[in-house]
Design a protein around this motif. Structure first.
Motif, PDB file in Angstrom:
ATOM      1  N   MET A 111       0.821  -1.205   0.000  1.00 22.34           N
ATOM      2  CA  MET A 111       0.000   0.000   0.000  1.00 22.34           C
ATOM      3  C   MET A 111       0.854   1.254   0.000  1.00 22.34           C
ATOM      4  N   ILE A 112       2.001   1.220   0.673  1.00 22.74           N
ATOM      5  CA  ILE A 112       2.871   2.372   0.690  1.00 22.74           C
ATOM      6  C   ILE A 112       3.468   2.589  -0.690  1.00 22.74           C
ATOM      7  N   ILE A 113       3.593   3.837  -1.090  1.00 21.21           N
ATOM      8  CA  ILE A 113       3.996   4.141  -2.456  1.00 21.21           C
ATOM      9  C   ILE A 113       5.498   4.002  -2.666  1.00 21.21           C
ATOM     10  N   TYR A 114       6.277   4.140  -1.615  1.00 19.77           N
ATOM     11  CA  TYR A 114       7.722   4.154  -1.754  1.00 19.77           C
ATOM     12  C   TYR A 114       8.286   2.747  -1.913  1.00 19.77           C
ATOM     13  N   ASP A 115       9.452   2.664  -2.558  1.00 22.38           N
ATOM     14  CA  ASP A 115      10.116   1.389  -2.786  1.00 22.38           C
ATOM     15  C   ASP A 115      10.531   0.779  -1.443  1.00 22.38           C
ATOM     16  N   LYS A 116      10.023  -0.409  -1.143  1.00 19.52           N
ATOM     17  CA  LYS A 116      10.289  -1.028   0.153  1.00 19.52           C
ATOM     18  C   LYS A 116      11.743  -1.455   0.299  1.00 19.52           C
ATOM     19  N   PHE A 117      12.394  -1.822  -0.797  1.00 15.57           N
ATOM     20  CA  PHE A 117      13.811  -2.179  -0.725  1.00 15.57           C
ATOM     21  C   PHE A 117      14.644  -0.986  -0.286  1.00 15.57           C
ATOM     22  N   TRP A 118      14.357   0.166  -0.840  1.00 19.65           N
ATOM     23  CA  TRP A 118      15.060   1.387  -0.437  1.00 19.65           C
ATOM     24  C   TRP A 118      14.687   1.795   0.989  1.00 19.65           C
ATOM     25  N   LEU A 119      13.445   1.566   1.378  1.00 20.74           N
ATOM     26  CA  LEU A 119      13.042   1.890   2.748  1.00 20.74           C
ATOM     27  C   LEU A 119      13.805   1.033   3.751  1.00 20.74           C
ATOM     28  N   ASP A 120      13.978  -0.261   3.441  1.00 13.14           N
ATOM     29  CA  ASP A 120      14.761  -1.126   4.322  1.00 13.14           C
ATOM     30  C   ASP A 120      16.209  -0.651   4.418  1.00 13.14           C
ATOM     31  N   ASN A 121      16.773  -0.279   3.270  1.00 11.91           N
ATOM     32  CA  ASN A 121      18.142   0.233   3.283  1.00 11.91           C
ATOM     33  C   ASN A 121      18.246   1.554   4.047  1.00 11.91           C
ATOM     34  N   LEU A 122      17.213   2.382   3.954  1.00 14.53           N
ATOM     35  CA  LEU A 122      17.207   3.641   4.692  1.00 14.53           C
ATOM     36  C   LEU A 122      17.167   3.388   6.196  1.00 14.53           C
ATOM     37  N   LEU A 123      16.434   2.383   6.626  1.00 12.01           N
ATOM     38  CA  LEU A 123      16.429   2.019   8.043  1.00 12.01           C
ATOM     39  C   LEU A 123      17.815   1.569   8.497  1.00 12.01           C
ATOM     40  N   ILE A 124      18.513   0.833   7.644  1.00 11.64           N
ATOM     41  CA  ILE A 124      19.880   0.415   7.973  1.00 11.64           C
ATOM     42  C   ILE A 124      20.793   1.629   8.077  1.00 11.64           C
ATOM     43  N   HIS A 125      20.630   2.587   7.162  1.00 11.32           N
ATOM     44  CA  HIS A 125      21.427   3.818   7.230  1.00 11.32           C
ATOM     45  C   HIS A 125      21.177   4.556   8.538  1.00 11.32           C
ATOM     46  N   GLN A 126      19.923   4.652   8.937  1.00 11.04           N
ATOM     47  CA  GLN A 126      19.589   5.388  10.151  1.00 11.04           C
ATOM     48  C   GLN A 126      20.168   4.712  11.384  1.00 11.04           C
ATOM     49  N   GLN A 127      20.095   3.391  11.424  1.00  2.00           N
ATOM     50  CA  GLN A 127      20.665   2.685  12.565  1.00  2.00           C
ATOM     51  C   GLN A 127      22.180   2.782  12.566  1.00  2.00           C
ATOM     52  N   THR A 128      22.786   2.784  11.405  1.00  2.00           N
ATOM     53  CA  THR A 128      24.241   2.938  11.328  1.00  2.00           C
ATOM     54  C   THR A 128      24.670   4.314  11.816  1.00  2.00           C
ATOM     55  N   ASP A 129      23.925   5.339  11.467  1.00  2.00           N
ATOM     56  CA  ASP A 129      24.239   6.696  11.912  1.00  2.00           C
ATOM     57  C   ASP A 129      24.077   6.850  13.415  1.00  2.00           C
ATOM     58  N   ASN A 130      23.213   6.052  14.038  1.00  2.00           N
ATOM     59  CA  ASN A 130      22.956   6.174  15.468  1.00  2.00           C
ATOM     60  C   ASN A 130      23.997   5.477  16.339  1.00  2.00           C
ATOM     61  N   LEU A 131      24.887   4.737  15.707  1.00  2.00           N
ATOM     62  CA  LEU A 131      25.903   4.046  16.484  1.00  2.00           C
ATOM     63  C   LEU A 131      26.942   5.039  17.001  1.00  2.00           C
ATOM     64  N   HIS A 132      27.520   4.726  18.161  1.00  2.00           N
ATOM     65  CA  HIS A 132      28.552   5.568  18.727  1.00  2.00           C
ATOM     66  C   HIS A 132      29.768   5.585  17.803  1.00  2.00           C
ATOM     67  N   THR A 133      30.520   6.684  17.880  1.00  2.00           N
ATOM     68  CA  THR A 133      31.686   6.833  17.008  1.00  2.00           C
ATOM     69  C   THR A 133      32.708   5.739  17.260  1.00  2.00           C
ATOM     70  N   GLY A 134      32.863   5.316  18.509  1.00  2.00           N
ATOM     71  CA  GLY A 134      33.847   4.295  18.812  1.00  2.00           C
ATOM     72  C   GLY A 134      33.474   2.906  18.326  1.00  2.00           C
ATOM     73  N   CYS A 135      32.230   2.693  17.936  1.00  2.00           N
ATOM     74  CA  CYS A 135      31.782   1.368  17.507  1.00  2.00           C
ATOM     75  C   CYS A 135      32.063   1.108  16.032  1.00  2.00           C
ATOM     76  N   ILE A 136      32.201   2.145  15.257  1.00  2.00           N
ATOM     77  CA  ILE A 136      32.340   1.980  13.822  1.00  2.00           C
ATOM     78  C   ILE A 136      33.105   3.165  13.268  1.00  2.00           C
ATOM     79  N   THR A 137      33.969   2.905  12.323  1.00  2.00           N
ATOM     80  CA  THR A 137      34.768   3.965  11.723  1.00  2.00           C
ATOM     81  C   THR A 137      34.010   4.599  10.559  1.00  2.00           C
TER      82      THR A 137
END
Length: 389
Positions: A1-27
Motif C-alpha cells: 500500500m505504501i507508495i515508496y520502494d520497500k527495498f530502499w526503505l529497508d536500506n534507509l532504516l539500515i542507514h539510520q541505525q548505522t548513523d545512530n551508532l557511537h563513534t567508537g563502535c564503527i569507523t
C-alpha cells in the motif's frame, strides 16, 4: 500500500541505525562501506532545501489552481461549484503520485506540499458540499477527514497526516457521542478518555509489529496525540470551559462531580510518569513531566492562593525536583531504562545491523609475500649456517 520502494526503505532504516551508532563502535570508512552496499535511491534534501522546494511548489500550485479555477468556473454551475476544489485536489494528487514514482521524491518538500494541498482542496470541497447538513455537519466532516487522512498516512507515511488521522477520529467520536443527548453530554469526557486511551494502545501495539516498521514515526505521533487528548478530555479547565460553551452557560459555571476531574487533572500526569518508568516508555515519561506543569497552571487558574511569581516558582521547583529525582533514580539502570544517553533511536529486531557491521569489519587475512627476511635486523654466519637467518 505504501507508495515508496520497500527495498530502499529497508536500506534507509539500515542507514539510520548505522548513523545512530557511537563513534567508537564503527569507523567512517566502515559506515561508508555499509551505505554503499545498501544504496538508497530516494530524492531527499536537507531541511533548508526541503523548505525552499516546498515554498516553490506551493507557489506553483496556487498559481496553477487559480488559473484553472478561472477557466473552469463557468463549467461548474453554482449548485455544483463545490466540485471545483475537489477536482483541483484530485489533480494535485495525480501530480503527487506521478512525481513520487518518476522522480523518487521522499519527504523532500515537493511531495509534502502536494500531499497537503491535495488534501486541503478535497476536504474543502467536501465541507462545502455538506454545509447544509446542520446537525450532522461536523460529524460528517470529521469522518471524511479521518478516512482521507488515514489513506494518505498509509500511502505516504506522513507524520503530520497521522496526527490529523488521530485527531479527526477522536473528533468524530466527540461529535457522534454528543449527539446522544443528555446522556452523551454527561459522559462525553469519559467516552473521549476511553477512545484516546484506545488510540494510544492500538498505536503502541502496532509499533511493535514488523509490518509497521515503515510507520514508526507515524505511530509514535499517534501515541502522543492519544495521550495528550486523553489528559485534555478530563482536565478540569478544558471540561469546564467546553461544557459551558456547549451548554450555553456562563464561563464560571461549575461542572457536576467536579472533584473527579480535579483528581484526574492532578494525578494523571504522575500516572504517565510512573507508567513510563516501569514500561521504559520515554513518550509517557516526557509527556508526564510536561503535564505536571499543565496541572499546576490549571490549579492556579481557579485557586489564587499564591501570587503568580510564587506559583511559578513552586511549580518549577516541583518539576525540577521531580526531574532530578528521576535522574538520580536512573543513574543505576532500573526496569531496563537508564538516564544514560541511548546510542540508537529505535531498534528493529529483524534488521541485524550488528551482524552487518561484523561482516563489514571482519575480512579474510592475506599472507604477506615472502621478502627473504622473516625477522629483519641483520645477518650472521658460522657453525654451518648460512649468512641469512
Amino acid at each position: 500500500m505504501i507508495i515508496y520502494d520497500k527495498f530502499w526503505l529497508d536500506n534507509l532504516l539500515i542507514h539510520q541505525q548505522t548513523d545512530n551508532l557511537h563513534t567508537g563502535c564503527i569507523t567512517p570508512e566502515e559506515k561508508k562501506a555499509i551505505k554503499n552496499q545498501y544504496p538508497v535511491g530516494f530524492n531527499m534534501h536537507s531541511l533548508l532545501a526541503r523548505a525552499g522546494f516546498g515554498i516553490l511548489t506551493f507557489i506553483i500550485v496556487i498559481f496553477s489552481t487559480g488559473l484553472t479555477s478561472l477557466v473552469l468556473a463557468d463549467i461548474f454551475k453554482n449548485e455544483a461549484l463545490f466540485l471545483l476544489p475537489i477536482f483541483l485536489g484530485i489533480g494535485c494528487y495525480a501530480m503527487l503520485e506521478t512525481m513520487v514514482k518518476q522522480k523518487n521524491y521522499f519527504h523532500s518538500g515537493v511531495d509534502e506540499v502536494l500531499l497537503w494541498m491535495s488534501a486541503a482542496y478535497v476536504i474543502g470541497g467536501f465541507v462545502w458540499a455538506v454545509n447544509d447538513y446542520q446537525h450532522q455537519h461536523y460529524t460528517l466532516c470529521s469522518l471524511f477527514v479521518f478516512a482521507l487522512s488515514l489513506y494518505l498516512s498509509i500511502r505516504f507515511a506522513d507524520v503530520l497526516m497521522s496526527a490529523v488521522t488521530c485527531a479527526s477520529l477522536l473528533s468524530f467520536i466527540f461529535f457522534a457521542w454528543r449527539g446522544l443527548g443528555s446522556f452523551g453530554m454527561l459522559t462525553l469526557p469519559f467516552a473521549l478518555l476511553i477512545a484516546s486511551v484506545a488510540v494510544y494502545i492500538i498505536a503502541l501495539q502496532l509499533s511493535r509489529k514488523l509490518i509497521a516498521k515503515y510507520y514508526t514515526k507515524c505511530l509514535i505521533t499517534a501515541q502522543l496525540v492519544g495521550l495528550v487528548i486523553a489528559y485534555a478530555s478530563v482536565n478540569y479547565y478544558v471540561v469546564q470551559k467546553l461544557g459551558s460553551e456547549l451548554n450555553h452557560l456562563p464561563d464560571t459555571a461549575p461542572i457536576p462531580f467536579g472533584f473527579i476531574f480535579w483528581i484526574f487533572t492532578i494525578l494523571l500526569p504522575f500516572a504517565y510518569i510512573g507508567r513510563g518508568l516501569v514500561k521504559k516508555d520515554t513518550i509517557l515519561l516526557r509527556l508526564g513531566l510536561l503535564l505536571v506543569a499543565a496541572a499546576v497552571f490549571t490549579f492556579r487558574y481557579y485557586h489564587h492562593i499564591l501570587s503568580a511569581e510564587a506559583a511559578l516558582t513552586i511549580g518549577g521547583s516541583v518539576i525540577l525536583a521531580l526531574t532530578y529525582g528521576i535522574i538520580k533514580y536512573l543513574k543505576t539502570p532500573k526496569h531496563g531504562i537508564t538516564y544514560a544517553e541511548s546510542n540508537t533511536a529505535h531498534v528493529l529486531d529483524k534488521l541485524n545491523v550488528e551482524g552487518l557491521i561484523v561482516a563489514q569489519t571482519i575480512t579474510t587475512p592475506v599472507a604477506p609475500p615472502d621478502t627473504g627476511s622473516r625477522f629483519g635486523g641483520g645477518s650472521f654466519g658460522g657453525g654451518g649456517s648460512s649468512s641469512n637467518f
